[in-house]
Structure formats: structure tokens, C-alpha cells
Design a protein around this motif. Structure first.
Motif, PDB file in Angstrom:
ATOM      1  N   HIS A 205       4.445   4.900   4.008  1.00 56.60           N
ATOM      2  CA  HIS A 205       4.953   3.946   4.989  1.00 56.60           C
ATOM      3  C   HIS A 205       6.479   3.835   5.012  1.00 56.60           C
ATOM      4  CE1 HIS A 205       0.813   3.219   5.277  1.00 56.60           C
ATOM      5  NE2 HIS A 205       0.695   2.252   4.389  1.00 56.60           N
ATOM      6  N   GLU A 206       7.125   3.686   3.862  1.00 57.49           N
ATOM      7  CA  GLU A 206       8.566   3.437   3.803  1.00 57.49           C
ATOM      8  C   GLU A 206       9.328   4.699   3.409  1.00 57.49           C
ATOM      9  OE1 GLU A 206      10.323   0.607   4.267  1.00 57.49           O
ATOM     10  OE2 GLU A 206       8.717  -0.845   4.544  1.00 57.49           O
ATOM     11  N   VAL A 207      10.541   4.842   3.936  1.00 58.72           N
ATOM     12  CA  VAL A 207      11.385   5.985   3.582  1.00 58.72           C
ATOM     13  C   VAL A 207      11.662   5.992   2.080  1.00 58.72           C
ATOM     14  CG1 VAL A 207      13.633   7.079   3.919  1.00 58.72           C
ATOM     15  CG2 VAL A 207      12.442   6.059   5.872  1.00 58.72           C
TER      16      VAL A 207
ATOM     17  N   GLY B 265      -5.682   1.205   7.261  1.00 57.14           N
ATOM     18  CA  GLY B 265      -4.589   1.899   7.931  1.00 57.14           C
ATOM     19  C   GLY B 265      -3.926   2.916   7.028  1.00 57.14           C
ATOM     20  N   THR B 266      -3.752   2.558   5.764  1.00 56.57           N
ATOM     21  CA  THR B 266      -3.134   3.478   4.804  1.00 56.57           C
ATOM     22  C   THR B 266      -4.018   4.699   4.570  1.00 56.57           C
ATOM     23  OG1 THR B 266      -2.013   1.637   3.698  1.00 56.57           O
ATOM     24  CG2 THR B 266      -2.247   3.692   2.457  1.00 56.57           C
ATOM     25  N   VAL B 267      -5.321   4.478   4.403  1.00 60.60           N
ATOM     26  CA  VAL B 267      -6.249   5.593   4.201  1.00 60.60           C
ATOM     27  C   VAL B 267      -6.268   6.494   5.436  1.00 60.60           C
ATOM     28  CG1 VAL B 267      -8.679   6.206   3.907  1.00 60.60           C
ATOM     29  CG2 VAL B 267      -7.684   4.355   2.545  1.00 60.60           C
ATOM     30  N   LEU B 268      -6.276   5.901   6.617  1.00 63.20           N
ATOM     31  CA  LEU B 268      -6.342   6.683   7.847  1.00 63.20           C
ATOM     32  C   LEU B 268      -5.151   7.615   7.990  1.00 63.20           C
ATOM     33  CD1 LEU B 268      -7.551   7.387  10.597  1.00 63.20           C
ATOM     34  CD2 LEU B 268      -6.419   5.357  11.541  1.00 63.20           C
ATOM     35  N   VAL B 269      -3.930   7.082   7.856  1.00 64.51           N
ATOM     36  CA  VAL B 269      -2.750   7.933   8.048  1.00 64.51           C
ATOM     37  C   VAL B 269      -2.641   8.981   6.946  1.00 64.51           C
ATOM     38  CG1 VAL B 269      -1.460   6.199   9.354  1.00 64.51           C
ATOM     39  CG2 VAL B 269      -1.207   6.291   6.876  1.00 64.51           C
ATOM     40  N   ASN B 270      -3.111   8.667   5.751  1.00 65.96           N
ATOM     41  CA  ASN B 270      -3.042   9.653   4.673  1.00 65.96           C
ATOM     42  C   ASN B 270      -4.085  10.751   4.835  1.00 65.96           C
ATOM     43  OD1 ASN B 270      -1.086   9.113   2.210  1.00 65.96           O
ATOM     44  ND2 ASN B 270      -1.640   7.128   3.071  1.00 65.96           N
ATOM     45  N   VAL B 271      -5.253  10.411   5.347  1.00 59.56           N
ATOM     46  CA  VAL B 271      -6.256  11.451   5.642  1.00 59.56           C
ATOM     47  C   VAL B 271      -5.725  12.382   6.726  1.00 59.56           C
ATOM     48  CG1 VAL B 271      -8.522  11.853   6.671  1.00 59.56           C
ATOM     49  CG2 VAL B 271      -8.251  10.118   4.883  1.00 59.56           C
TER      50      VAL B 271
ATOM     51  N   PHE C 125       0.823  -1.208   0.000  1.00 59.06           N
ATOM     52  CA  PHE C 125       0.000   0.000   0.000  1.00 59.06           C
ATOM     53  C   PHE C 125       0.863   1.266   0.000  1.00 59.06           C
ATOM     54  CE2 PHE C 125      -3.220  -3.016   1.609  1.00 59.06           C
ATOM     55  CZ  PHE C 125      -4.205  -2.772   0.663  1.00 59.06           C
ATOM     56  N   GLY C 126       2.041   1.195   0.616  1.00 57.46           N
ATOM     57  CA  GLY C 126       2.941   2.340   0.547  1.00 57.46           C
ATOM     58  C   GLY C 126       3.415   2.593  -0.869  1.00 57.46           C
ATOM     59  N   THR C 127       3.684   1.514  -1.593  1.00 58.90           N
ATOM     60  CA  THR C 127       4.094   1.649  -2.996  1.00 58.90           C
ATOM     61  C   THR C 127       2.965   2.213  -3.848  1.00 58.90           C
ATOM     62  OG1 THR C 127       5.626  -0.219  -2.741  1.00 58.90           O
ATOM     63  CG2 THR C 127       5.010   0.395  -4.987  1.00 58.90           C
ATOM     64  N   ALA C 128       1.745   1.851  -3.530  1.00 57.04           N
ATOM     65  CA  ALA C 128       0.597   2.372  -4.280  1.00 57.04           C
ATOM     66  C   ALA C 128       0.482   3.885  -4.149  1.00 57.04           C
ATOM     67  CB  ALA C 128      -0.690   1.705  -3.796  1.00 57.04           C
ATOM     68  N   MET C 129       1.010   4.450  -3.046  1.00 58.84           N
ATOM     69  CA  MET C 129       0.940   5.892  -2.846  1.00 58.84           C
ATOM     70  C   MET C 129       1.916   6.658  -3.745  1.00 58.84           C
ATOM     71  SD  MET C 129      -1.493   6.150  -0.787  1.00 58.84           S
ATOM     72  CE  MET C 129      -1.365   7.937  -0.699  1.00 58.84           C
ATOM     73  N   ILE C 130       2.901   5.973  -4.313  1.00 59.38           N
ATOM     74  CA  ILE C 130       3.914   6.666  -5.129  1.00 59.38           C
ATOM     75  C   ILE C 130       3.290   7.381  -6.324  1.00 59.38           C
ATOM     76  CG2 ILE C 130       5.959   6.326  -6.579  1.00 59.38           C
ATOM     77  CD1 ILE C 130       6.848   4.151  -4.625  1.00 59.38           C
ATOM     78  N   PRO C 131       2.421   6.758  -7.108  1.00 58.00           N
ATOM     79  CA  PRO C 131       1.781   7.528  -8.182  1.00 58.00           C
ATOM     80  C   PRO C 131       0.603   8.372  -7.709  1.00 58.00           C
ATOM     81  CG  PRO C 131       1.085   5.236  -8.301  1.00 58.00           C
ATOM     82  CD  PRO C 131       2.101   5.312  -7.203  1.00 58.00           C
TER      83      PRO C 131
END
Length: 365
Positions: free
Chosen positions: A224-226, A346-352, A193-199
Motif C-alpha cells: 500500500h505505502e511507498v 482488499g490487501t489479499v486481493l491486490v496481492n493476489v 495491512f501494508g506494514t504486515a506485508m513487509i515481513p
């Protein structure tokens, strides 16, 4: 309390009768079965196998910058474990990688963090980072429990999403000693899911016309990842935006230390007086803090920092391959549906939290 048989770097935790997931069969752990010779010759085959997997991960990242060597390594471990019987000669070296090399990699992670750079973000951003980690951790954990996932699995995914991806999963694993399949699932989810945030982040930023400061805080606070933050920052504009995003991310990484201490205290209470109680503060957490203080008080040469960064990636990737060797494909499949949903939530929560907070910080400034 159920007995916890020792299995190298990870301990199988038997669920109580009220556990929401069906009981998973005991997974053969190549890291601990059989005797553990302490000679260098006995350690060599397993360490070479782990190193080879880590190098494959680095090669993949060279050609696909968004790929995580840690995810590649753990997938290789799972593939090897389910394609053939574990190699007996690997056992001593794999056990060393799954426990000691993992913790050494987390210690080296601290050398990439400067407290001065983090303080330069200002109180508003630091407060936002604290909110992201705290609410992200508690919120994701609560969602996981509501979905019927076990405590350990929910904690691992929550830690990875809210703090620093696979490194956080590995650190929390050392405190709560969950099943190996929970660790593998959590690492895969936070990397996926962290990789999905790249684009997604650069695309949304461009369409919405977000200012660079907002994009930087969002990327550093919600990814998620540096390595994923670096990729987003480079695509979104590089320069100051990239640097700010990385510092925001490292501010989240710093909170790994207090989170593991709190979890250690909680774990001791759950363990009670029976069984082996974990230390109040894990030694690798002390090492991580000392590494941060060293980086913050001494000017280290750039080649030394680059070498430490490469060594950190290699050590953590070797450990992930070792963990992957103990994972049952059937056990992963049983928990995959709800675990994937938790990773998404979890990914949606931290990004919101990150994007909303970034907009508020920009408006206040």
C-alpha cells in the motif's frame, strides 16, 4: 439529499434511512467550530500542535523504519481528542492543516514520480498495474458494500489498498467528503495491512525461490505505502530489485489522478443540482499532475527532491493529526469489525493480482 454541514477538510455525510451502519452521533470538529481568524497568530497554536505530532511520527520512523509517520500522527490525534476536550486556540490552525496542508502534501507527492522511469517498466508491467488498480478498487469496493459498509467508507479503503495508501485516502476524501471516522479508519487499515506485508513478501519469496523480478513487481504492485515498498525491497535484496519495486509502486500512484477525476464526476452526479457540487477536477489533482510533469521534464537536484519528500511527509502527517482530532472513539469502534475485514480482503486481493501478474510477466519474458 441530506444537508452536508461543512466541517473543515472533511464533511460529515448523513446516511440515508437504508444505510447499513447505525447513525453516528455528530462529532465535534475542532477544525471548524467557532470563528476562523485569518491572522498568523491565530493559526500558530494549531499548526504547532500538528507539526509536533508530525515530528513525533518522524522520530518513531527513525527508530522503527516500518512505522508510518502518518499513522502515528493520526493515532496521536485520536488519543488527544478522546483524552481531553479540544483546545479552543488550536481550531484555526487545525482547520488549515486538515484541508490545505493535506492537499499541498499530495501535490508534492508528484515530485517523486518520473514518467520516463515508469515507461521503462514495459507495456506488460504497466498493463498489470492498471489491472491491479482497477480490479483492486472495484473489487474491494464491492466487497465493502457486500459487508454492509457505507459507500464512502468502502471507497476510502478500496482507494488506499489499490492505489497508494494514506495519500490515496486523503485525495479521495477531498472528492467525496466522507465522515472523519471513515478517513481515520481507512488510513489505519491500509497502513496496518501494508506494514504486515513487509515481513511476509520477503519470507514467501525466499521459501518459494521467487526470482528478483517477480519479487519486485509483487512488492510494488501489492503493497500500500511507498515506504513499505522500500522496506520490502531493502530486505529482499536491495539494488535493482528495490529500484524496480519503487517504480512499479509509483506507476500505481500516477493512477491517483484519473481515479479522482472519475470519482469527482460520479460525485457531481450524486449531488445533482442541489447542494454544493464539487469541481470536476480538484485543484490539488491538477497540481499533482503538474508536479509529475515537472519531475519528468526537468532534472531536479537531489537535495531539492529530498527536501520535497520530507516536506510531503510532514504536511500529510500534520493533516492526519488534524483529522484524528475530530474522530470519535465510539464511532470508530462501531465500524471496526467489518472495516478490518474489508482492509484484509482488499490487501489479499491486490496481492493476489500482483503476485499472479508478476509470475505471468516473468514467464512471458
Amino acid at each position: 439529499m441530506s444537508a452536508r454541514p461543512k466541517t473543515g477538510g472533511v464533511t460529515n455525510q448523513l446516511q440515508t434511512p437504508m444505510a447499513p451502519l447505525p447513525r453516528v452521533e455528530q462529532v465535534s470538529d475542532p477544525a471548524v467550530s467557532g470563528p476562523r481568524p485569518s491572522t498568523g497568530r491565530a493559526l500558530l497554536p494549531g499548526l504547532v500542535a500538528c507539526l509536533a505530532a508530525a515530528l513525533v511520527g518522524l522520530v518513531v520512523r527513525h527508530f522503527v523504519p516500518a512505522a508510518s509517520p502518518l499513522l502515528v500522527a493520526i493515532l496521536l490525534g485520536v488519543l488527544v481528542a478522546n483524552a481531553r476536550r479540544p483546545v479552543e486556540a488550536w481550531q484555526p490552525g487545525v482547520g488549515l492543516a486538515a484541508r490545505h496542508l493535506l492537499r499541498a502534501g499530495i501535490v508534492l507527492l508528484g515530485l517523486g514520480i518520473s514518467l520516463q522511469a515508469i515507461a521503462g517498466l514495459g507495456w506488460a508491467v504497466l498493463a498489470l498495474v492498471t489491472v491491479i488498480v482497477t480490479v483492486g478498487l472495484l473489487g474491494t469496493y464491492g466487497i465493502g458494500r457486500a459487508l454492509g459498509l457505507p459507500r464512502e467508507g468502502a471507497l476510502l479503503v478500496a482507494s488506499g489498498c489499490s492505489i497508494c495508501g494514506a495519500a490515496a485516502v486523503a485525495a479521495v476524501e477531498g472528492v467525496i467528503r466522507p465522515r472523519k471516522e471513515y478517513v481515520a479508519t481507512a488510513v489505519a487499515l491500509v497502513v496496518l495491512f501494508g506494514t504486515a506485508m513487509i515481513p511476509i513478501v520477503p519470507l514467501v519469496a525466499r521459501v518459494a525461490g521467487l526470482p528478483p523480478q517477480v519479487v519486485a513487481i509483487w512488492a510494488g504492485g501489492g503493497t500500500h505505502e511507498v515506504a513499505q515498498v522500500v522496506a520490502i525491497g531493502g530486505i529482499a535484496g536491495g539494488g535493482t530489485l528495490l529500484a524496480t519495486a519503487v517504480v512499479v509502486k509509483l506507476a500505481r500512484v500516477v493512477l491517483l489522478a484519473p481515479v479522482t477525476v472519475v470519482l469527482g464526476i460520479q460525485q457531481r452526479r450524486l449531488t445533482g443540482t442541489s447542494g454544493r457540487r464539487p469541481p470536476l477536477v480538484q485543484p490539488f489533482v491538477v497540481g499533482f499532475v503538474l508536479a509529475v510533469l515537472l519531475r519528468s521534464s526537468v532534472t531536479l537536484p537531489a537535495p531539492a527532491l529530498a527536501l520535497a519528500g520530507t516536506a510531503q511527509t510532514l504536511l500529510l502527517s500534520m493533516a492526519m493529526f488534524a483529522l484524528g482530532l475530530g474522530v470519535s472513539r465510539a464511532a470508530l469502534a462501531r465500524a471496526s469489525g467489518r472495516s478490518v475485514l474489508l482492509g484484509l480482503c482488499g490487501t489479499v486481493l491486490v496481492n493476489v493480482l500482483a503476485l499472479g501478474g508478476a509470475l505471468l510477466v516473468a514467464r512471458a519474458g
